[in-house]
Structures are given as structure tokens and as C-alpha cells.
Design an enzyme around this catalytic site. Structure first.
Site, PDB file in Angstrom:
ATOM      1  N   CYS A  85       1.002   9.165  -1.739  1.00  0.00           N
ATOM      2  CA  CYS A  85      -0.402   9.106  -2.134  1.00  0.00           C
ATOM      3  C   CYS A  85      -0.985  10.509  -2.045  1.00  0.00           C
ATOM      4  CB  CYS A  85      -1.153   8.144  -1.212  1.00  0.00           C
ATOM      5  SG  CYS A  85      -2.906   7.973  -1.612  1.00  0.00           S
ATOM      6  N   HIS A 126      -1.255  -0.272  -5.988  1.00  0.00           N
ATOM      7  CA  HIS A 126      -1.575   0.779  -5.014  1.00  0.00           C
ATOM      8  C   HIS A 126      -3.074   1.104  -5.066  1.00  0.00           C
ATOM      9  CE1 HIS A 126      -0.624   4.593  -2.771  1.00  0.00           C
ATOM     10  NE2 HIS A 126      -1.748   4.949  -3.369  1.00  0.00           N
ATOM     11  N   GLU A 127      -3.602   1.280  -6.281  1.00  0.00           N
ATOM     12  CA  GLU A 127      -5.005   1.665  -6.431  1.00  0.00           C
ATOM     13  C   GLU A 127      -5.941   0.511  -6.072  1.00  0.00           C
ATOM     14  OE1 GLU A 127      -5.196   4.683  -6.420  1.00  0.00           O
ATOM     15  OE2 GLU A 127      -3.294   5.242  -7.335  1.00  0.00           O
TER      16      GLU A 127
END
Length: 136
Positions: A85, A126-127
Site C-alpha cells: 500500500c 483493497h480500496e
């Protein structure tokens, strides 16, 4: 406008508030910031640029798609993977799903529904986790 990337884990771990039509500029800032970080980033959430709103951007190959208030409405085929990330150092293990379906609002504030699989689905998950205050 290109924004600075937030690396404050306390801030990132807070749940985002729902986005409204008035937050359209945040989507444009995400587009600019992702473009500026393209060589090391494939998606972003608004909290990564200091805005605690449920807005993400996902690279889908030829286009970047901004999603306001995205919600995963179905998921299939879990698997274990490692992710990095832009807001964190290193990589971490996580569980993702190979196929998902997401509902969200677009820039015209029209509700959209999109099926995703593989890498694109992983980025979106993920977002969307970022918006929920979930950090890998």
C-alpha cells in the site's frame, strides 16, 4: 489537484463517511494523485489523500474508475495473497475474492453496478477496505 499521501495509520483506520454530490472534486483529486503516482500505485481511497469520505479510484487497465460510496454486493472464490500500500511500508497477507460485484455512484451521481475479477477485483477490495478503516 495532486495531494500528499497520508501515512498516519490512526487516521487511515477510521471509517469514512458517506460521500455526497458535493464531494465530486475529491474524485478528481484522486484521479490527479493516482496519475502522479502511477508507477507505484493502482488504486486509492480518499482517506489516503486526507479526506474521510467513502470514495475510491481503481485502475481497470485502460481507464481509472472513480467510485462514490462503493459497496461489495457479492463475492466468490476466496484466496490468500500479499499486498502493499502506498500509505504503508512493506507487504502484508490478506484474504481476497477472485470475483466481486460492486454497486457505486459515478461522477454523474448515477448508480452503477460492476462485476470484477482477478487483479481489478483485488484492487477494488483493497480500496473499499480503506473506506471501512480496514488496513491490510
Amino acid at each position: 489537484m495532486v495531494k500528499e499521501i497520508v501515512r498516519d495509520v490512526f487516521f487511515l483506520s477510521q471509517k469514512s463517511e458517506p460521500a455526497a454530490k458535493e464531494d465530486i472534486q475529491v474524485g478528481r483529486d484522486l484521479q490527479d494523485t493516482l496519475r502522479a503516482n502511477r508507477e507505484r500505485c493502482v488504486g486509492m481511497a480518499a482517506n489516503m489523500i486526507g479526506v474521510k469520505k467513502n470514495i475510491i479510484i481503481v485502475n481497470m487497465g485502460l481507464v481509472d474508475v472513480v467510485m462514490f460510496n462503493p459497496v461489495i454486493i457479492s463475492r466468490r472464490d476466496p484466496y490468500e495473497t500479499e499486498e502493499g500500500c502506498l500509505s504503508l511500508d512493506g507487504v502484508r497477507k490478506t484474504t481476497r475474492y477472485r470475483e466481486i460485484e460492486v454497486e457505486y455512484y459515478d461522477f454523474n451521481w448515477k448508480k452503477q453496478r460492476q462485476k470484477m475479477s482477478g487483479w481489478t477485483a483485488q484492487i477494488a477490495q483493497h480500496e473499499i477496505d480503506h473506506g471501512a478503516g480496514i488496513i491490510i
